[in-house]
Design an enzyme around this catalytic site. Structure first.
Site, PDB file in Angstrom:
ATOM      1  N   ALA A  92     -21.877 -19.795  -6.009  1.00 25.58           N
ATOM      2  CA  ALA A  92     -22.587 -18.521  -5.899  1.00 25.58           C
ATOM      3  C   ALA A  92     -23.756 -18.410  -6.870  1.00 25.58           C
ATOM      4  O   ALA A  92     -24.646 -17.601  -6.666  1.00 25.58           O
ATOM      5  CB  ALA A  92     -21.619 -17.367  -6.145  1.00 25.58           C
ATOM      6  N   LYS A  93     -23.730 -19.216  -7.952  1.00 22.65           N
ATOM      7  CA  LYS A  93     -24.797 -19.225  -8.957  1.00 22.65           C
ATOM      8  C   LYS A  93     -25.092 -17.823  -9.471  1.00 22.65           C
ATOM      9  O   LYS A  93     -26.231 -17.421  -9.644  1.00 22.65           O
ATOM     10  CB  LYS A  93     -26.054 -19.895  -8.398  1.00 22.65           C
ATOM     11  CG  LYS A  93     -25.811 -21.325  -7.923  1.00 22.65           C
ATOM     12  CD  LYS A  93     -27.054 -21.956  -7.342  1.00 22.65           C
ATOM     13  CE  LYS A  93     -26.798 -23.390  -6.905  1.00 22.65           C
ATOM     14  NZ  LYS A  93     -25.904 -23.495  -5.721  1.00 22.65           N
ATOM     15  N   ARG A  94     -24.038 -17.074  -9.739  1.00 17.24           N
ATOM     16  CA  ARG A  94     -24.164 -15.688 -10.161  1.00 17.24           C
ATOM     17  C   ARG A  94     -24.418 -15.560 -11.659  1.00 17.24           C
ATOM     18  O   ARG A  94     -24.046 -16.424 -12.448  1.00 17.24           O
ATOM     19  CB  ARG A  94     -22.892 -14.914  -9.812  1.00 17.24           C
ATOM     20  CG  ARG A  94     -22.575 -14.847  -8.329  1.00 17.24           C
ATOM     21  CD  ARG A  94     -23.574 -13.988  -7.585  1.00 17.24           C
ATOM     22  NE  ARG A  94     -23.070 -13.622  -6.270  1.00 17.24           N
ATOM     23  CZ  ARG A  94     -23.643 -13.936  -5.121  1.00 17.24           C
ATOM     24  NH1 ARG A  94     -24.741 -14.659  -5.126  1.00 17.24           N
ATOM     25  NH2 ARG A  94     -23.136 -13.544  -3.969  1.00 17.24           N
TER      26      ARG A  94
END
Length: 266
Positions: A92-94
């Site tokens: 998700a690379k949040r």
């Protein structure tokens, strides 16, 4: 047990460090599944059925699920993978600040690990880092050519940005739940980073469609035998031209990658 303990057990059980990326591009889902209520879920279920014996984890990328039907498909996919005893790493690379990043971190109630972006610093990652049971893979040296635009910039200390990220990740690993995302397309950088942070497991993308170095991915990606080498398109679309037999080809591709990587595992 925390995520990396569970991952260690999973790797031993299936003798595999393969991460299967579940990125069901709607335009590439076979025609015979398009009439299903949730075509992405129908596609993923068939992929899981044929690949789970070779998968250390499944790695769905959130970009392929960010609509109402997509989130439903993702929920079904996560539950089904867990039913096969396979952990799920959400790509998700949040990261954000305050309430926003705490909200993002609630995804860890559903999945086993997540990828995060360190650009905004430690406070943007704190809710993820504080979750002792879940894995947190911090973007460090990505496999795309444009990654060099920022990651290769030299700091006043003489080190590139990606090396500083690795050093910070090591400092932030108070709960032994941190790993790094390090691409396989630059094997010499994989080696250098492994020397710098010997104890952090890597998630290594780029071995499939991007043609990264499989031997380096295994030699430098694993920390005490724990780490992941990901392939997405190279597995899930291996049978794109086989109609209703597409999933069988995916299972064969996952097994081939497992065997290829196992040649280099100690």
């Amino acid at each position: 047990m925390n995520f990396f303990d569970r991952l260690h057990d999973r790797i031993r059980t299936v003798d595999s460090v393969v991460s299967v990326g579940l990125d069901p591009d709607p335009s590439r889902i076979p025609d015979h599944l398009q009439d299903h209520d949730l075509p992405r879920w129908a596609f993923n279920r068939r992929i899981i059925d044929t690949t789970h014996e070779h998968a250390a984890v499944y790695k769905p990328n959130a970009a392929f699920y960010e609509d109402p039907d997509g989130w439903r498909a993702l929920e079904e996919t996560i539950a089904y993978a867990h039913g096969k005893d396979v952990p799920v790493l959400l790509d998700a690379k949040r990261a954000d600040i305050g309430n926003t990043t705490r909200q993002y971190a609630e995804m860890l109630e559903t999945v086993d690990a997540i990828t995060v972006n360190p650009y905004m610093g430690r406070d943007s990652l704190q809710p993820f880092l504080a979750d002792e049971k879940s894995g947190v893979f911090i973007l460090c040296r990505t496999s795309n050519p444009g990654g060099a635009d920022i990651q290769d910039l030299e700091l006043e200390t003489g080190e590139p940005v990606y090396e500083r990220v690795a050093a910070l990740a090591d400092l932030w690993n108070d709960n032994d739940n941190v790993g790094l995302v390090v691409g396989a397309t630059k094997p010499e950088e994989l080696e250098e980073l492994r020397e710098q942070v010997p104890d952090l497991p890597f998630l290594v993308p780029g071995v499939g469609a991007q043609g990264g170095d499989a031997e380096a991915a295994v030699e430098y990606g694993l920390a005490d035998g724990v780490g992941l080498v990901n392939s997405s398109r190279g597995i899930i679309f291996a049978g794109e031209d086989r109609g209703e037999e597409f999933a069988k080809a995916s299972g064969q591709a996952a097994k081939r990658l497992k065997n290829r990587l196992n040649q280099y595992r100690a």
